[in-house]
Structures are given as C-alpha cells and as structure tokens.
Design an enzyme around this catalytic site. Structure first.
Site, mmCIF file in Angstrom:
data_model
loop_
_atom_site.group_PDB
_atom_site.id
_atom_site.type_symbol
_atom_site.label_atom_id
_atom_site.label_comp_id
_atom_site.label_asym_id
_atom_site.label_seq_id
_atom_site.Cartn_x
_atom_site.Cartn_y
_atom_site.Cartn_z
ATOM 1 N N HIS A 159 0.808 -1.215 0.000
ATOM 2 C CA HIS A 159 0.000 0.000 0.000
ATOM 3 C C HIS A 159 0.846 1.271 0.000
ATOM 4 O O HIS A 159 0.321 2.352 -0.244
ATOM 5 C CB HIS A 159 -0.935 0.002 1.212
ATOM 6 C CG HIS A 159 -2.018 -1.022 1.141
ATOM 7 N ND1 HIS A 159 -3.306 -0.716 0.727
ATOM 8 C CD2 HIS A 159 -2.021 -2.352 1.397
ATOM 9 C CE1 HIS A 159 -4.050 -1.815 0.758
ATOM 10 N NE2 HIS A 159 -3.296 -2.817 1.155
ATOM 11 N N ASP A 367 3.731 9.466 -1.204
ATOM 12 C CA ASP A 367 2.592 8.664 -0.762
ATOM 13 C C ASP A 367 2.332 7.554 -1.766
ATOM 14 O O ASP A 367 2.469 7.765 -2.977
ATOM 15 C CB ASP A 367 1.330 9.523 -0.636
ATOM 16 C CG ASP A 367 0.531 9.211 0.619
ATOM 17 O OD1 ASP A 367 0.631 8.075 1.125
ATOM 18 O OD2 ASP A 367 -0.197 10.104 1.092
#
Length: 472
Positions: A159, A367
């Site tokens: 993730h 991110d």
C-alpha cells in the site's frame, strides 16, 4: 470457488450488526462473503507480561466473515511494529533515508512476528484457499508459509511506495526483502512508477528479469508483478457528501465560515504527508496575496498517530508551532486563518467538509496512493466543484489528471498554485472535475479488489515456470 484468506497487520473486526469501517474493509469483506473468507492478523491487544506462550487465535464470525486475531507481546510491538516496520521500512520506502534506524534486534523481531503469524495461520488454511497478504509489515509471510509446506496461491499488495534501487539498497537486508516478494505468486503495487522501480532493481541487482508474457522471474520463481491502483467507494462517498447538509458539524462549519472560501487538508500526523511544508505554503500565500486575507480559511484535520515513535512526537510539536505562528501573524478579531484540529472527524462529516471546500490540499512529500485526494473529488458538487491541489509525489497523481499538480518542497510554487486554484473559473473547475470523477467511478475499490483477485486466480503455466527456474 476457492475461499479467500486476507492477512493484515491489524484486523478491523466490526461491531456485530454494524458495517465495516472504510471502503477497503467493505471491499475485502464483500469479496470474502461472496466466496467464504477468513481475515487474520493482530487484534490490537497485548499479551499479559510474563505470558509463557502465544495462545491460539481468537476466532469470531460476523456477517458471514470469519475473523481470527492474536495478541502480541510488548517486545514484539517494540521490535516488529514500532521498530523495523515503522522506523526502517516506513521511512525508507517513503524516501526518508535520514530517518531510518536499522538494528539486527528489530530485524530479528520483524521476522519472529512474521514466523508467528505463519505458525498461527497455517492450521487454519485449506488446500484450495487463496491467500492475500497486505502491506510492508508482512513481506516475509509467504516465504514463512512456503517453508512450512503450503503451496496455495499467495498474493501480496504493497500500500506504500516501492522505492528506486538507490534508496532500497540502503536497507542492509534489501536482497532478502526482494527474495521474500518472489515467494508470492502475485505482487501488486500502487503505480507504474513502483513497478518500474521494482523492475530496475531486479535488473540492476541481477536477480531477475521480465518475461515475454509480462511476468518476472526473480530468485528462480515466476511472479506476476503489476500496478493495481487502489480506489474508494466512489458513488457511496458521493452520495454521503450530497446528503451531508443535515450533519450538525458540517452545518456549524458552514455558518462559521460565512462567505469565506474553505481550504481543507486531512492527513494522519505523519512526516510523509508534508503538513509542515503545506502550512508554510499557506503562510507564503497570505504574504504574497494579501487580498485573500479575511476571505478564506484553511482547515487542517490531523489525527495523531504512532505516538510511541519519537519522530512523530517531534513533528507534532513542529506543526503546532507553525500553526500558532500563522495565526499569530495574520489573525484578526473576526478571522482566524488556520483551524488546526488534532482529532478524528467522522466519515459523514468529513464528506460534507470536503464538499464545502473550494480547494483540497493533498500535498504529501511521498505517498503510495492517498485516498483523501480521491475522496475529495468524489465529494464535490458537480455544479460547483472545488479544485484538487495535489502533490506530484502522491500515487494518485498518476490517475487524477484534472488536479493541479505541485511540488510540496517548493513552498512558493505551492502558494502560487493555491492562488490559482482559488481564482479558477467555474468552467475550468467543472472540466477538470468531471474527468476525474468518471475515472474514479469506473476504477473504484471494488474494481481494484476484483482486478487483483483475477490476477491471483490466473493459473501459471507450470511447465514454463519450471523451465525458467531450472535455467536459473
């Protein structure tokens, strides 16, 4: 149909009779309900000090999904979770080499807990189960399960970002990390950039190559490695936002703003999110564009996280001091430029606040994806949408081409982009928003889940894989 087994560091066991919290939990729970499923991981609880042995998993079934959870000892949490996972892998994978802390003790704890997960999970696995492991805490899990004799199809999804070789090789055990990934049948990354970084690593380190069919051979195993960008419950979130006018917090916020434009940022307190740089950019914006003083308000919602990690406590102080400096410099009797909220806001209220905001500030330094960006887009009023101001270093920038992209390290540039966003015409705002929303509707969290599982259930060609392994 094979049973689906999900493994994650924390297991979001729902309260009976209530839906799972968050779109990811909804999608995974739905997939498990459809085929029968088990979700295994840490309960969030701690073993009593001095406990001689690890008890068996606590198993409950809620709404057709079985949850199996274990407690962890304080030593495990210190070494596996706060130590190697969050003081080595997390900063390194977010390109923050100066914040990494590697010790053999925490590495040993990381492998010990992964071995514990494997030992407690293996007796619960049926021969035809497919296993889907999530995130950086559990990279070695498939290798541990394979060592115990399991031959099930296993997939892994990261993730967070996968860094380029020059950064990954800072990790003393980087070769073991990639060898562990090769124990899976499918490895999923968030973006094509992550996939490119993986391919460059295996080529440069001479541990693998891409095959003509698109798969990779790494450390003697043929592995499917692809980008599967995670989505949100787009239409559900849009509907919640549209109905949010009845929410008391949303109503009070709207009344307090008057006719001022709302700028919103929502982030967990983490050094990867670029919160300090964002506040500095807002401060610069007020300096360079004084006509906006009194005409806008910036709401930064930042729940605390990982308070046991020293770097997070230091960052909390820095951000609070910056917020105080901005308000001390620019506040008027009837206007506070920056509202800094250090607690969680409920999903319904958050959707309504996104919908009110003229600008969504999503400017992480790095991110994996950033679902706040997607939620902000989904929440907008189609007739009068706001503008997403997005870091080019967020995974979401690969998909949301209607956003205004900015470099969060360039404080002046971000300030200028904020001014442009607030001044943008309605026609341009609608055009930018509509394309992004349509993409989010077709590539939602259910699509992500189905895409990954389709790849995981696709059988390999054993003869080809065997020939590759034999050839080295």
């Amino acid at each position: 149909m094979s049973r689906l087994v999900i493994v994650s560091n924390r297991v979001p066991v729902p309260t009976p009779g209530t839906p799972p919290a968050g779109g990811l939990a909804v999608a995974l729970s739905g997939a498990m309900k459809a085929r029968g499923g088990l979700w295994f991981g840490w309960s969030g609880g701690k073993l009593e000090p001095g406990a001689d042995e690890q008890p068996e998993p606590e198993i409950t079934t809620i709404d057709g999904v079985t949850y199996a959870v274990i407690d962890l000892a304080q030593r495990d949490l210190d070494e596996y979770y706060a130590g190697f996972s969050n003081r080595m892998l997390w900063p390194l994978f977010h390109y923050r080499m100066e914040l990494t802390e590697f010790t053999r003790v925490t590495l040993s704890g990381y492998h010990r807990v992964n071995r514990l997960f494997a030992q407690k999970l293996a007796p619960l696995i049926c021969p035809d189960d497919i296993i889907w492991v999530h995130d950086y805490h559990l990279i070695p899990l498939a290798a541990e399960l394979r060592a115990m004799g399991l031959r099930n199809r296993m997939g892994f999804f990261l993730h967070i970002p996968f860094p380029p070789p020059d950064i990954l090789t800072v990790l003393p055990n980087h070769a073991d990390v990639v060898r562990s990934l090769a124990a899976y049948d499918v490895v999923g990354f968030q973006t094509p950039i992550d996939l490119e970084n993986f391919e460059t690593y295996v080529r440069r380190e001479r541990v693998g190559r891409r095959l003509p069919d698109g798969r990779f051979v790494a450390h003697g195993r043929a592995v499917t490695v692809e980008a599967f960008p995670v989505g949100i419950e787009t239409q559900v979130f849009a509907d919640v936002a549209a109905a949010s006018g009845r929410n008391a917090l949303v109503r009070r916020t709207r009344e307090s703003l008057g006719d001022r434009s709302l700028i919103i940022g929502v982030d967990r307190l983490d050094y990867s999110k670029g919160i300090a740089q964002r506040i500095q950019a807002f401060e610069t914006f007020l300096l360079l564009d004084p006509e906006w003083r009194g005409r806008c308000a910036y709401l930064q919602i930042t729940p605390k996280s990982r308070e046991e990690v020293p770097e997070y406590a230091a960052m909390e102080r820095e951000v609070a001091e910056l917020a105080g400096r901005v308000n001390g410099s620019f506040s008027e009797v009837d206007w506070t430029p920056l509202r800094y909220v250090n607690r969680t806001v409920g999903r319904n209220a958050l959707a309504g606040l996104y919908r009110q905001a003229a600008v969504g500030l999503v400017t992480p330094l790095r991110d994996g994806m950033n679902l706040v960006a997607k939620e902000y887009v989904a929440a907008q009023d189609p007739e009068n949408p706001g503008v997403l101001l997005l870091s080019r270093f967020a995974g979401a920038a690969c998909e949301l081409d209607g956003a205004l992209l900015t470099n969060p390290y360039d404080v002046d540039g971000t300030a200028g982009a904020l001014a442009r966003a607030l001044d943008m015409s309605l026609e341009e705002r609608r055009e930018r928003w509509s394309g992004m929303f349509e993409k989010l509707k077709t590539h939602d969290v259910a699509w992500w889940c189905q895409s990954f599982l389709a790849a995981l259930e696709q059988p390999d060609e054993p003869s080809q894989a065997s020939r590759i392994a034999a050839a080295g």
